[in-house]
Every structure is written in C-alpha cells, then in structure tokens.
Design a protein around this motif. Structure first.
Motif, PDB file in Angstrom:
ATOM      1  N   VAL A  12      76.086 -67.434   5.444  1.00 42.96           N
ATOM      2  CA  VAL A  12      77.081 -66.742   4.613  1.00 42.96           C
ATOM      3  C   VAL A  12      78.459 -67.346   4.835  1.00 42.96           C
ATOM      4  CG1 VAL A  12      75.744 -64.595   4.658  1.00 42.96           C
ATOM      5  CG2 VAL A  12      77.595 -64.888   6.267  1.00 42.96           C
ATOM      6  N   GLU A  13      79.257 -67.324   3.804  1.00 45.11           N
ATOM      7  CA  GLU A  13      80.643 -67.787   3.888  1.00 45.11           C
ATOM      8  C   GLU A  13      81.572 -66.642   4.274  1.00 45.11           C
ATOM      9  OE1 GLU A  13      81.847 -70.873   3.463  1.00 45.11           O
ATOM     10  OE2 GLU A  13      79.883 -71.715   3.037  1.00 45.11           O
ATOM     11  N   ASP A  14      81.334 -65.465   3.714  1.00 43.95           N
ATOM     12  CA  ASP A  14      82.212 -64.306   3.901  1.00 43.95           C
ATOM     13  C   ASP A  14      81.364 -63.151   4.432  1.00 43.95           C
ATOM     14  OD1 ASP A  14      83.563 -61.802   3.324  1.00 43.95           O
ATOM     15  OD2 ASP A  14      84.940 -62.941   2.047  1.00 43.95           O
ATOM     16  N   MET A  15      81.481 -62.879   5.729  1.00 44.25           N
ATOM     17  CA  MET A  15      80.638 -61.877   6.372  1.00 44.25           C
ATOM     18  C   MET A  15      80.818 -60.492   5.762  1.00 44.25           C
ATOM     19  SD  MET A  15      78.230 -61.392   8.554  1.00 44.25           S
ATOM     20  CE  MET A  15      78.240 -62.817   9.629  1.00 44.25           C
ATOM     21  N   ASP A  16      82.052 -60.074   5.516  1.00 44.56           N
ATOM     22  CA  ASP A  16      82.282 -58.738   4.951  1.00 44.56           C
ATOM     23  C   ASP A  16      81.656 -58.608   3.565  1.00 44.56           C
ATOM     24  OD1 ASP A  16      83.658 -57.897   7.213  1.00 44.56           O
ATOM     25  OD2 ASP A  16      85.611 -58.480   6.396  1.00 44.56           O
ATOM     26  N   ARG A  17      81.824 -59.623   2.738  1.00 45.91           N
ATOM     27  CA  ARG A  17      81.264 -59.601   1.378  1.00 45.91           C
ATOM     28  C   ARG A  17      79.737 -59.579   1.443  1.00 45.91           C
ATOM     29  NH1 ARG A  17      83.156 -64.670  -1.624  1.00 45.91           N
ATOM     30  NH2 ARG A  17      81.584 -65.643  -0.300  1.00 45.91           N
ATOM     31  N   ALA A  18      79.158 -60.409   2.320  1.00 43.62           N
ATOM     32  CA  ALA A  18      77.706 -60.460   2.448  1.00 43.62           C
ATOM     33  C   ALA A  18      77.147 -59.137   2.983  1.00 43.62           C
ATOM     34  CB  ALA A  18      77.293 -61.621   3.355  1.00 43.62           C
ATOM     35  N   LEU A  19      77.794 -58.581   3.994  1.00 39.21           N
ATOM     36  CA  LEU A  19      77.351 -57.285   4.526  1.00 39.21           C
ATOM     37  C   LEU A  19      77.372 -56.216   3.454  1.00 39.21           C
ATOM     38  CD1 LEU A  19      78.926 -57.005   8.083  1.00 39.21           C
ATOM     39  CD2 LEU A  19      76.518 -56.675   7.487  1.00 39.21           C
ATOM     40  N   ALA A  20      78.442 -56.180   2.662  1.00 42.88           N
ATOM     41  CA  ALA A  20      78.540 -55.187   1.589  1.00 42.88           C
ATOM     42  C   ALA A  20      77.386 -55.361   0.599  1.00 42.88           C
ATOM     43  CB  ALA A  20      79.884 -55.304   0.886  1.00 42.88           C
ATOM     44  N   PHE A  21      77.039 -56.604   0.257  1.00 45.25           N
ATOM     45  CA  PHE A  21      75.952 -56.845  -0.688  1.00 45.25           C
ATOM     46  C   PHE A  21      74.620 -56.343  -0.133  1.00 45.25           C
ATOM     47  CE2 PHE A  21      72.410 -59.389  -2.243  1.00 45.25           C
ATOM     48  CZ  PHE A  21      72.544 -59.218  -3.605  1.00 45.25           C
ATOM     49  N   TYR A  22      74.269 -56.763   1.063  1.00 46.15           N
ATOM     50  CA  TYR A  22      72.970 -56.397   1.625  1.00 46.15           C
ATOM     51  C   TYR A  22      72.888 -54.904   1.955  1.00 46.15           C
ATOM     52  CZ  TYR A  22      71.403 -61.195   1.696  1.00 46.15           C
ATOM     53  OH  TYR A  22      71.000 -62.457   1.308  1.00 46.15           O
ATOM     54  N   ARG A  23      73.995 -54.306   2.345  1.00 50.64           N
ATOM     55  CA  ARG A  23      74.025 -52.873   2.660  1.00 50.64           C
ATOM     56  C   ARG A  23      74.105 -52.035   1.390  1.00 50.64           C
ATOM     57  NH1 ARG A  23      79.020 -52.359   5.225  1.00 50.64           N
ATOM     58  NH2 ARG A  23      79.782 -52.131   3.103  1.00 50.64           N
ATOM     59  N   ASP A  24      75.098 -52.303   0.549  1.00 48.82           N
ATOM     60  CA  ASP A  24      75.378 -51.430  -0.595  1.00 48.82           C
ATOM     61  C   ASP A  24      74.533 -51.742  -1.823  1.00 48.82           C
ATOM     62  OD1 ASP A  24      77.301 -50.386   1.104  1.00 48.82           O
ATOM     63  OD2 ASP A  24      78.931 -51.548   0.216  1.00 48.82           O
ATOM     64  N   THR A  25      74.281 -53.014  -2.090  1.00 47.45           N
ATOM     65  CA  THR A  25      73.509 -53.383  -3.281  1.00 47.45           C
ATOM     66  C   THR A  25      72.013 -53.319  -3.026  1.00 47.45           C
ATOM     67  OG1 THR A  25      75.304 -54.792  -4.058  1.00 47.45           O
ATOM     68  CG2 THR A  25      73.139 -55.178  -5.021  1.00 47.45           C
ATOM     69  N   LEU A  26      71.554 -53.863  -1.883  1.00 43.73           N
ATOM     70  CA  LEU A  26      70.126 -53.846  -1.589  1.00 43.73           C
ATOM     71  C   LEU A  26      69.696 -52.637  -0.762  1.00 43.73           C
ATOM     72  CD1 LEU A  26      69.366 -57.616  -0.935  1.00 43.73           C
ATOM     73  CD2 LEU A  26      69.145 -56.300  -3.050  1.00 43.73           C
ATOM     74  N   GLY A  27      70.649 -51.921  -0.171  1.00 43.98           N
ATOM     75  CA  GLY A  27      70.330 -50.695   0.554  1.00 43.98           C
ATOM     76  C   GLY A  27      69.725 -50.892   1.929  1.00 43.98           C
ATOM     77  N   LEU A  28      69.968 -52.054   2.559  1.00 41.00           N
ATOM     78  CA  LEU A  28      69.434 -52.297   3.898  1.00 41.00           C
ATOM     79  C   LEU A  28      70.330 -51.657   4.954  1.00 41.00           C
ATOM     80  CD1 LEU A  28      68.407 -56.051   3.572  1.00 41.00           C
ATOM     81  CD2 LEU A  28      67.039 -54.013   3.104  1.00 41.00           C
ATOM     82  N   ASP A  29      69.725 -51.239   6.054  1.00 42.27           N
ATOM     83  CA  ASP A  29      70.473 -50.638   7.157  1.00 42.27           C
ATOM     84  C   ASP A  29      71.076 -51.719   8.045  1.00 42.27           C
ATOM     85  OD1 ASP A  29      69.866 -47.991   6.430  1.00 42.27           O
ATOM     86  OD2 ASP A  29      67.958 -48.076   7.514  1.00 42.27           O
TER      87      ASP A  29
END
Length: 118
Positions: A12-29
């Motif tokens: 990942v290039e941007d950790m905060d952006r990637a975390l938001a995607f995997y957490r909020d968009t895909l719903g992973l814990d």
C-alpha cells in the motif's frame, strides 16, 4: 513443504486510505495498525497491509485476493459502485463459478467469487 498460509500481504502507498477501504468498504476487522504494517482479519485469514517506501507501477499478472460476498455478487457490485470502487469488468459466469473483479484504493487486484449454483 508449506503447512498453510500465515498471512497474505498487500503493498500500500497510503496506510490510512488502505485501512479505511478494507475496514469500511469490505467490512474486515482491524487487528493491529502502524504506519508501516497493519493487519486485518478476513474470516480467520490475516491480510497484512505493507507500506511501500516508494511508488511503483504494478505489473500485470500478479496475485489477486478473492473474497466471498456477504450476499450476491450483484449486491456487491451495487455496493462497491455506490462507494466509487473501480470495477475492472463485468460479472463473469463460468462453469466453476462467478467473479466480479475490482481494485482497492492502492491499485491491487481483488475480486468477489461465488461458486456455481447446481
């Protein structure tokens, strides 16, 4: 011989952006976070987000992470599209199942997969 999969890591290039995607968009814990490495739980499988030192264009033909949809693939297409996620083609039907290809915020290839209905 491999005994199993320990972790799937995703650059990942941007950790905060990637975390938001995997957490909020895909719903992973989220299991843990730092600026260089974060871990998410994908139904018992750890996905590690690995910060890259510099940007580089991804080559074609790399690994793809395949997820099980929570509902139908059509439901996931609608949900991802509403969130502005780049969809990389149409839902495709095969004798071995159905797939919906898309990309994460970092340009990594992902897809939803449903087994064939028999």
């Amino acid at each position: 011989m491999a005994a199993g999969i320990a972790t799937i890591w995703v650059p990942v290039e941007d950790m905060d952006r990637a975390l938001a995607f995997y957490r909020d968009t895909l719903g992973l814990d989220v299991k843990s976070t730092s600026s260089e490495w974060s871990e998410l739980d994908a139904n018992g499988l750890t996905i590690g987000l690995n910060a890259r030192e510099s940007a580089s264009a991804a080559s074609s033909g790399g690994a793809v992470i395949t997820f099980q949809p929570d509902g139908t693939i059509e439901d996931e297409l609608e949900r991802l599209s509403a969130r502005g996620v780049p969809i990389e083609g149409n839902i495709s039907d095969h004798e071995w199942g159905r797939i919906l290809p898309f990309k994460d915020t970092e340009g990594n290839d992902l897809q939803f997969y449903s087994p064939p209905q028999r």
